[in-house]
Design a protein around this motif. Structure first.
Motif, PDB file in Angstrom:
ATOM      1  N   ASN A 270       0.810  -1.225   0.000  1.00 38.84           N
ATOM      2  CA  ASN A 270       0.000   0.000   0.000  1.00 38.84           C
ATOM      3  C   ASN A 270       0.836   1.265   0.000  1.00 38.84           C
ATOM      4  O   ASN A 270       0.348   2.318  -0.352  1.00 38.84           O
TER       5      ASN A 270
ATOM      6  N   ASN B 225      -0.351   3.485  -3.375  1.00 37.07           N
ATOM      7  CA  ASN B 225      -0.063   2.254  -4.096  1.00 37.07           C
ATOM      8  C   ASN B 225       0.129   2.585  -5.571  1.00 37.07           C
ATOM      9  O   ASN B 225      -0.716   3.234  -6.183  1.00 37.07           O
TER      10      ASN B 225
ATOM     11  N   THR C  91      -6.314   0.577   5.035  1.00 34.50           N
ATOM     12  CA  THR C  91      -4.880   0.843   4.866  1.00 34.50           C
ATOM     13  C   THR C  91      -4.370   1.750   5.982  1.00 34.50           C
ATOM     14  O   THR C  91      -5.058   2.667   6.419  1.00 34.50           O
TER      15      THR C  91
END
Lengths: 335, 170
Positions: free
Chosen positions: A111, A173, B129
């Protein structure tokens, strides 16, 4: 469970082997390409002796460097001297792990891909500093000092110039960044982020120690700068690190500003036949254009003066990148 | 089991490296060992699923601050530094205080109680994330402390510029 686990590892190892092998081949032929391009720009032919049109020249160079005697200065700090060339190559090759070369082909799809590349490129400076200090030579030392100051200054500009891209794509990303560019008809962040692209490219030249910012190795004043005392394979490692760095900077420019392996949707609508060409072709083509740009600039521009280099970085590029962040955020917020 | 093994590795290596760093004769070697230690700290962050922190640890501490350290230390006269004594005379007192501190912390460990789990479980962070989760929290809930921290950093920058300007006028 366990066979699947082993299968994944084997696939990753194969991918690493392919990526490293192809990159090292690119590094070898990037030197040939550079000598040919600069030769023709200076109305020379470049390497012509080894093989047809000098095509085997990189292989001859490689063999020569590999078998040359490895000389370590008597007064050098031997351990640091030996580790120094490995660090930049290691850092540069690690950065390759997060670069998506085409749809779905990336060794580690993490990520924070963009941050990882920035982290690795900042580590490259250690190799230069360690080499400059451990050689115990004035020229190497001055080259090392110059380089560390330069790399630290321009890293800030590189990081800030990429923030605009992060804001527009909403991700760190690299695959997501490439996909986010497909929302535009022109399929590239190059147009809304042209200021960032300019800052990024100038800073990339400085970060990779390429002309016109190759002051760390300025041969007319510092012999060869930080690697003046290196010979044979250790010298070749520094050389390879510089070229891998160039390939990585070109890849980031392509992924973040030129749409990576994708083509602009407008172009695909106009010529649907282009969709048959695999993405890797477009990616490599765009990278080659950037590498050519590195050589073109080297052949055209004289070397910068050191104080001008520093003031360019801190007083022009960083304010430009900051202004770009403010404008991009405002546009993103209000539109 | 595997996670304990990982943590054990990082803990042992971090402590060992810390001792190695302060006992080196050559300050440049100390800084280089510190670089290895920063890598292990980044590894520890990764192991805690804090990928953003790991990257920032490498970019800021390893990539910028430590290079500046190295920059300054390389200017020193290493030959004098290497022959100088590494510790001043009263180091046993410092070591004794350190041991006392460890004993104090160790004695409070049995009463340690784990707090209630917050909204940020590993699954929640993985789906959002880490960078996004951290950013939302910093810029929404903890905006005020965040701004105070940035103001303090700004003061440091202004202070450095003022000091540098003063020197150049004379």
């Amino acid at each position: 469970m366990i066979p699947e686990f082993i299968y994944t590892i084997i696939v990753i190892l194969l991918k690493i082997a392919v990526v490293v092998g192809v990159t090292m081949l690119h590094v070898a032929y990037a030197t040939y390409f550079e000598r040919k391009v600069i030769g023709h720009m200076q109305v020379r032919l470049g390497p012509m002796r080894v093989g047809p049109h000098g095509l085997l020249q990189p292989i001859a160079d490689g063999i020569k460097l590999f078998f040359k005697e490895d000389i370590i200065p008597a007064e050098a700090d031997k351990t640091v001297f030996k580790i120094a060339p490995i660090v930049p190559v290691f850092a540069a090759l690690s950065a390759l792990a997060v670069i998506p070369f085409f749809e779905g082909f990336v060794i580690a799809d993490i990520n924070i891909g963009l941050l990882f590349i920035l982290a690795m490129s900042s580590l490259g400076a250690y190799g230069i500093v360690m080499a400059g200090w451990s050689s115990n030579s004035k020229y190497s030392f001055l080259g090392g000092l110059r380089s560390s100051a330069q790399v630290i200054s321009y890293e800030v500009a590189i990081g800030l110039s990429l923030v605009g891209v992060m804001i527009l794509s909403g991700s760190l990303n690299l695959t997501e960044i490439v996909k986010a560019q497909q929302q535009f008809r022109h399929g590239m962040f190059l147009f809304p982020q042209f200021v960032a692209y300019f800052v990024f490219m100038v800073a990339a030249f400085a970060e990779t120690n390429r002309a016109p910012f190759d002051l760390p190795e300025a041969e007319s004043e510092l012999v060869a700068g930080y690697f003046a005392e290196y010979s044979g394979m250790r010298f070749a490692l520094f050389f390879a690190a510089e070229y891998i760095g160039m390939i990585i900077m070109s890849s980031i420019a392509v992924l973040c500003f030129w749409g990576g392996w994708t083509l602009p949707p407008a172009l695909l609508d106009a010529a649907p036949a282009l969709a048959v060409v695999p993405g890797i072709v477009w990616f490599l083509l765009k990278v080659y254009i950037h590498i050519f740009l590195f050589y073109w600039v080297r052949a055209s521009l004289p070397r910068y003066r050191y104080d001008r280099l520093m003031s360019l970085g801190w007083k022009v590029l960083i304010p430009l990148a900051l202004a770009n962040i403010v404008v991009t955020s405002l546009v993103k917020f209000f539109l | 089991m595997l996670s304990k093994l990982f943590f054990g590795y990082f803990a042992v290596v971090l402590v060992t490296l810390s001792i190695v760093i302060i006992t080196r004769k050559n300050p440049v070697h100390s800084v280089l060992w510190m670089l290895v230690m920063f890598f292990h700290i980044a590894g520890l962050y990764l192991f805690l699923n804090a990928e953003f922190l790991a990257a920032v640890q490498l970019i800021l501490y390893a990539g910028a601050i430590l290079v500046l350290f190295l920059f300054v230390i390389m200017m020193l006269n290493i030959k004098e530094e290497v022959t100088a004594k590494r510790f001043i005379g009263c180091w046993p007192a410092g070591a004794a205080l350190g041991v006392l501190f460890v004993v104090m912390v160790a004695s409070t460990l049995p009463v340690f109680q784990q707090g209630p789990p917050g909204p940020f479980s590993i699954e929640a962070i993985k789906s959002a994330t880490h960078a996004k989760a951290l950013g939302t929290l910093l810029y929404a809930e903890y905006l005020f402390p965040f701004e105070i921290a940035s103001l303090i950093l700004l003061i440091a920058i202004v202070g450095a510029v003022v000091l540098a300007k003063k020197g150049s006028n004379e």
